[in-house]
Write an enzyme that holds these catalytic residues in place. Structure first.
Site, PDB file in Angstrom:
ATOM      1  N   ARG A 106       0.877  -1.181   0.000  1.00 56.20           N
ATOM      2  CA  ARG A 106       0.000   0.000   0.000  1.00 56.20           C
ATOM      3  C   ARG A 106       0.903   1.217   0.000  1.00 56.20           C
ATOM      4  O   ARG A 106       1.680   1.438   0.940  1.00 56.20           O
ATOM      5  CB  ARG A 106      -0.931   0.006   1.205  1.00 56.20           C
ATOM      6  CG  ARG A 106      -1.703   1.301   1.356  1.00 56.20           C
ATOM      7  CD  ARG A 106      -2.822   1.226   2.366  1.00 56.20           C
ATOM      8  NE  ARG A 106      -3.947   0.472   1.853  1.00 56.20           N
ATOM      9  CZ  ARG A 106      -5.207   0.580   2.291  1.00 56.20           C
ATOM     10  NH1 ARG A 106      -5.509   1.435   3.254  1.00 56.20           N
ATOM     11  NH2 ARG A 106      -6.183  -0.143   1.775  1.00 56.20           N
ATOM     12  N   HIS A 133      -7.226   0.497  -6.597  1.00 57.53           N
ATOM     13  CA  HIS A 133      -7.477  -0.353  -5.423  1.00 57.53           C
ATOM     14  C   HIS A 133      -8.186  -1.633  -5.896  1.00 57.53           C
ATOM     15  O   HIS A 133      -9.361  -1.860  -5.605  1.00 57.53           O
ATOM     16  CB  HIS A 133      -8.344   0.425  -4.419  1.00 57.53           C
ATOM     17  CG  HIS A 133      -8.340  -0.147  -3.030  1.00 57.53           C
ATOM     18  ND1 HIS A 133      -7.563  -1.227  -2.655  1.00 57.53           N
ATOM     19  CD2 HIS A 133      -9.035   0.210  -1.908  1.00 57.53           C
ATOM     20  CE1 HIS A 133      -7.776  -1.497  -1.377  1.00 57.53           C
ATOM     21  NE2 HIS A 133      -8.663  -0.646  -0.902  1.00 57.53           N
ATOM     22  N   GLN A 136     -10.095  -4.175  -3.451  1.00 55.73           N
ATOM     23  CA  GLN A 136     -11.408  -3.701  -3.017  1.00 55.73           C
ATOM     24  C   GLN A 136     -12.456  -4.025  -4.076  1.00 55.73           C
ATOM     25  O   GLN A 136     -13.563  -4.468  -3.758  1.00 55.73           O
ATOM     26  CB  GLN A 136     -11.364  -2.179  -2.764  1.00 55.73           C
ATOM     27  CG  GLN A 136     -12.692  -1.576  -2.375  1.00 55.73           C
ATOM     28  CD  GLN A 136     -13.170  -2.012  -1.001  1.00 55.73           C
ATOM     29  OE1 GLN A 136     -12.437  -1.930  -0.032  1.00 55.73           O
ATOM     30  NE2 GLN A 136     -14.410  -2.480  -0.911  1.00 55.73           N
ATOM     31  N   ASP A 227     -17.153   7.029  -2.114  1.00 57.30           N
ATOM     32  CA  ASP A 227     -15.907   6.957  -1.343  1.00 57.30           C
ATOM     33  C   ASP A 227     -15.635   8.367  -0.812  1.00 57.30           C
ATOM     34  O   ASP A 227     -16.284   9.335  -1.236  1.00 57.30           O
ATOM     35  CB  ASP A 227     -14.766   6.467  -2.268  1.00 57.30           C
ATOM     36  CG  ASP A 227     -13.434   6.287  -1.543  1.00 57.30           C
ATOM     37  OD1 ASP A 227     -13.429   6.198  -0.292  1.00 57.30           O
ATOM     38  OD2 ASP A 227     -12.387   6.247  -2.227  1.00 57.30           O
ATOM     39  N   CYS A 267     -16.439   1.638   0.076  1.00 62.48           N
ATOM     40  CA  CYS A 267     -15.257   0.825   0.415  1.00 62.48           C
ATOM     41  C   CYS A 267     -14.898   0.955   1.891  1.00 62.48           C
ATOM     42  O   CYS A 267     -14.262   0.059   2.449  1.00 62.48           O
ATOM     43  CB  CYS A 267     -14.085   1.217  -0.474  1.00 62.48           C
ATOM     44  SG  CYS A 267     -13.644   2.954  -0.367  1.00 62.48           S
ATOM     45  N   ARG A 295     -13.908  -8.646   1.476  1.00 63.83           N
ATOM     46  CA  ARG A 295     -12.472  -8.388   1.278  1.00 63.83           C
ATOM     47  C   ARG A 295     -11.680  -9.648   1.627  1.00 63.83           C
ATOM     48  O   ARG A 295     -10.740 -10.030   0.935  1.00 63.83           O
ATOM     49  CB  ARG A 295     -11.991  -7.233   2.174  1.00 63.83           C
ATOM     50  CG  ARG A 295     -12.578  -5.857   1.866  1.00 63.83           C
ATOM     51  CD  ARG A 295     -12.164  -5.359   0.497  1.00 63.83           C
ATOM     52  NE  ARG A 295     -10.730  -5.342   0.328  1.00 63.83           N
ATOM     53  CZ  ARG A 295      -9.909  -4.367   0.754  1.00 63.83           C
ATOM     54  NH1 ARG A 295     -10.420  -3.307   1.342  1.00 63.83           N
ATOM     55  NH2 ARG A 295      -8.600  -4.439   0.544  1.00 63.83           N
TER      56      ARG A 295
HETATM   57  N1  NVA Z   1      -9.866   6.680  -1.810  1.00 66.84           N
HETATM   58  C1  NVA Z   1      -9.545   6.234  -0.459  1.00 66.84           C
HETATM   59  C2  NVA Z   1      -9.794   4.782  -0.310  1.00 66.84           C
HETATM   60  C3  NVA Z   1      -9.565   4.230   1.059  1.00 66.84           C
HETATM   61  C4  NVA Z   1      -9.827   2.757   1.152  1.00 66.84           C
HETATM   62  C5  NVA Z   1      -8.100   6.580  -0.153  1.00 66.84           C
HETATM   63  O1  NVA Z   1      -7.244   6.343  -1.028  1.00 66.84           O
HETATM   64  O2  NVA Z   1      -7.817   7.076   0.930  1.00 66.84           O
HETATM   65  N1   CP Z   2     -11.394  -0.164   2.094  1.00 65.15           N
HETATM   66  C1   CP Z   2     -10.150  -0.231   2.579  1.00 65.15           C
HETATM   67  O1   CP Z   2      -9.187  -0.486   1.860  1.00 65.15           O
HETATM   68  O2   CP Z   2     -10.060  -0.005   3.914  1.00 65.15           O
HETATM   69  P1   CP Z   2      -8.718   0.197   4.755  1.00 65.15           P
HETATM   70  O3   CP Z   2      -8.106   1.493   4.338  1.00 65.15           O
HETATM   71  O4   CP Z   2      -9.150   0.193   6.180  1.00 65.15           O
HETATM   72  O5   CP Z   2      -7.783  -0.953   4.438  1.00 65.15           O
END
Ligand code: NVA
Ligand code: CP
Length: 311
Positions: A106, A133, A136, A227, A267, A295
């Site tokens: 990540r 992502h 997800q 989101d 998500c 997930r």
């Molecule tokens: N768009 C959000 C998704 C979190 C799961 C982010 O990147 O923070």
């Molecule tokens: N939806 C998702 O990826 O959640 P987290 O950021 O908690 O992993």
């Protein structure tokens, strides 16, 4: 597809999977969830989690999935490794490759993930970048399939920021024959190259639309998705974004425009009162908790497949 057919493969983008591969992963995930199959590692396999951003769902669901496959997990949070002190990606990738069996990353830049993947021979999985992502979206598609039985021909409308979720949903929907509409303010559209890629994949078979009108986008949709308005790394823009995104909230009014059997996905984490109202999130059409659970099932299927773990 057998469980081993993604053996050794990376998942950096949703577009790394074919329609048949997505179908097979979703079937395996459903069978695992139903307790019909329970693949186990023959020898101990180790998953590394190299996360430079916060995570609840991805971190825990990947960990539990790996334990349930009989594997182990190492938390390689950037703040406790030399990654946080600037060790070059190309060095870290070649070292971790010699210890681990699979690595979920990540991070911010998709290019950093791609560099990791090109220097590490083990499967590298995108656990979220600024661009995509995909894990997800596998869980999202599983949730939609559970509800409607099939994906082809359904319409998913995403309302909000043209971010990593929007990009991966565009690709995931196009690959599975779903119509996809993104409603976002002008200047906050999804990635141009991803939109073109989704349109190419969809061809004449399904719709790929980028709109500014959330009501028009929501009309007759089977899935409404949203989101956060400011993603991780965009905290400084949050105040300005709150004003721009006000008309892009999923609320009872927008839900009323959708198909009467429509479901709502997010998500998570959610900012109630911003991109989604409390009543919609807790309402009868919300499937966000099933989505979060999936997930774990979708990623367990993915891990079994890239590791070649037999049933
Ligand atoms: N768009 C959000 C998704 C979190 C799961 C982010 O990147 O923070
Ligand atoms: N939806 C998702 O990826 O959640 P987290 O950021 O908690 O992993």
């Amino acid at each position: 597809m057998s469980v081993a057919s993604l053996n050794g493969r990376d998942l950096l983008s949703m577009a790394d999977l074919s329609a048949d591969e997505i179908d097979a992963l979703l079937e395996l995930a459903a069978d695992m969830k139903a307790g019909k199959v329970a693949p186990r590692c023959q020898s101990v396999k180790v998953l590394g989690l190299l996360f430079s951003k916060a995570s609840t769902r991805t971190r825990v669901s990947f960990s539990v999935a790996m334990y349930q496959l009989g594997g182990q997990v190492l938390d390689l949070n950037a703040s406790v490794t030399q990654v946080g002190r600037g060790e070059p990606t190309i060095d870290t990738a070649r070292v971790l490759d010699r210890y681990l069996d699979v690595l979920a990353i990540r991070t911010f830049e998709q290019a950093e993930l791609e560099t990791f993947a090109s220097y590490a021979k083990i499967p590298v999985i995108n656990a979220l970048t600024d661009l995509e992502h995909p894990c997800q979206v596998l869980a999202d598609l599983q949730t939609v399939k559970e509800e409607f039985g099939a994906l082809k021909g359904l319409t998913l409308t995403y309302i909000g920021d043209g971010n990593n979720m929007a990009n991966s949903l565009l690709l995931g929907c196009a690959l599975t024959g779903m119509n996809v509409r993104i409603a976002c303010p002008s200047g906050y559209e999804p990635d141009r190259a991803v939109v073109d890629q989704a349109k190419t994949i969809a061809g004449e078979q399904s719709e790929v639309s980028i709109l500014t009108d959330p009501e028009a986008a929501a009309k007759d949709a089977h899935v409404l998705y949203t989101d956060v308005w400011a993603s991780m790394g965009q905290e400084e823009e949050a105040t300005d974004r709150m004003k721009v995104f006000q008309p892009y909230q999923i609320n009872e009014h927008i839900l009323g425009m959708a198909d009467s059997k429509a479901i709502v996905l997010h998500c998570l984490p959610a900012h109630r009162g911003e991109e989604i109202t409390d009543s919609v999130m807790e309402g009868s059409q919300s499937r966000v908790w099933d989505e979060a659970e999936n997930r774990m099932h979708a990623q367990k299927a993915l891990l079994a497949s890239v590791l070649g773990v037999g049933i």
